[in-house]
Scaffold this motif. Sequence first.
Motif, PDB file in Angstrom:
ATOM      1  N   ASN A 104       0.846  -1.189   0.000  1.00  0.00           N
ATOM      2  CA  ASN A 104       0.000   0.000   0.000  1.00  0.00           C
ATOM      3  C   ASN A 104       0.880   1.237   0.000  1.00  0.00           C
ATOM      4  O   ASN A 104       1.746   1.395   0.864  1.00  0.00           O
ATOM      5  CB  ASN A 104      -0.892   0.031   1.241  1.00  0.00           C
ATOM      6  N   SER A 114      -4.721   5.322  -0.265  1.00  0.00           N
ATOM      7  CA  SER A 114      -3.587   4.484  -0.645  1.00  0.00           C
ATOM      8  C   SER A 114      -3.926   3.726  -1.915  1.00  0.00           C
ATOM      9  O   SER A 114      -5.090   3.588  -2.283  1.00  0.00           O
ATOM     10  CB  SER A 114      -3.230   3.496   0.470  1.00  0.00           C
ATOM     11  N   LYS A 116      -2.301   0.244  -4.401  1.00  0.00           N
ATOM     12  CA  LYS A 116      -1.384  -0.881  -4.460  1.00  0.00           C
ATOM     13  C   LYS A 116      -0.353  -0.656  -5.559  1.00  0.00           C
ATOM     14  O   LYS A 116      -0.697  -0.334  -6.695  1.00  0.00           O
ATOM     15  CB  LYS A 116      -2.148  -2.185  -4.744  1.00  0.00           C
ATOM     16  N   GLY A 179       0.848  -3.299   4.008  1.00  0.00           N
ATOM     17  CA  GLY A 179      -0.395  -3.812   3.440  1.00  0.00           C
ATOM     18  C   GLY A 179      -0.300  -5.202   2.870  1.00  0.00           C
ATOM     19  O   GLY A 179      -1.256  -5.685   2.241  1.00  0.00           O
TER      20      GLY A 179
END
Length: 276
Positions: A104, A114, A116, A179
């Motif tokens: 993230n 956020s 990816k 993340g």
Amino acid sequence: MGFSLSPLAQQNGFRLEAFDTVGSTNAIALERAQSGDPGRLWIVSKKQESGRGRRGRAWATSHGNLAASLLVVGSFELKTAATLGFVAGLSLADALDAVCPQANIAVGVDGAGSRKEPMQIELKWPNDVLANGAKLSGILLESTQLPDGRFAIVIGIGVNVVAYPEDVPYPATSLAKLGATCDAETLFLALSDAWEENSRIWNEGRGLADIRKRWLKRAAGIGSEVAVRVDGAVLRGIFETIDEDCRFVIRDNDGERVKIAAGDVHFGAVASASAG
């Protein structure tokens, strides 16, 4: 899921001892060596209470992090065995690529959102693994001489899976903070597999040139300002490369190339503020 070795590692004769909590995985591996263990033994745990970092620093981990130590017994020289730290760093980087490919990334000035993106895994000389510029893992090599004259080498690998230390003078992170949903067991499975490929390339030091090339492709800080603390003194310059013996090479402020066999490395703002 419990800890397990990859099929390739099992096929090549590696063994596994897994613990929920240990004092130190390195200490257990060294004890096994002194008791006559032939090597190819992984010691793993999700919590380490009295581990050791570089230069004898105390190191403990939260439950859910990964502490893994590999016992290697061989007849190669200690100088050669020391380069196994580079094999370990590459193996962990490959494992992270396989099981935690994305992280993230905060967006917006307040970090509220956020997205990816691919996780950027870099290797920091001599034995740290960085994720998106922060320390994710440390690697510690220890050795002991055996009665038959050979040496046993223990490669300890600690990874911040669920938590990371906050009272340290450098940026640190964990897979959870980034993340990633990978757990310690999944990461170790991939690590035991990646070790097989990289140790095959290393080939008891005969393939060190190839390991060096692979390591440099992932090296953190090449071309940047660096400060290296060596025996209480601080050397400053530009990080150029690692040489054929994997020593750290900088170009100092006088334009001289300096080769460093051991030291604590700091980059950028940390180099200016913390290493003086």
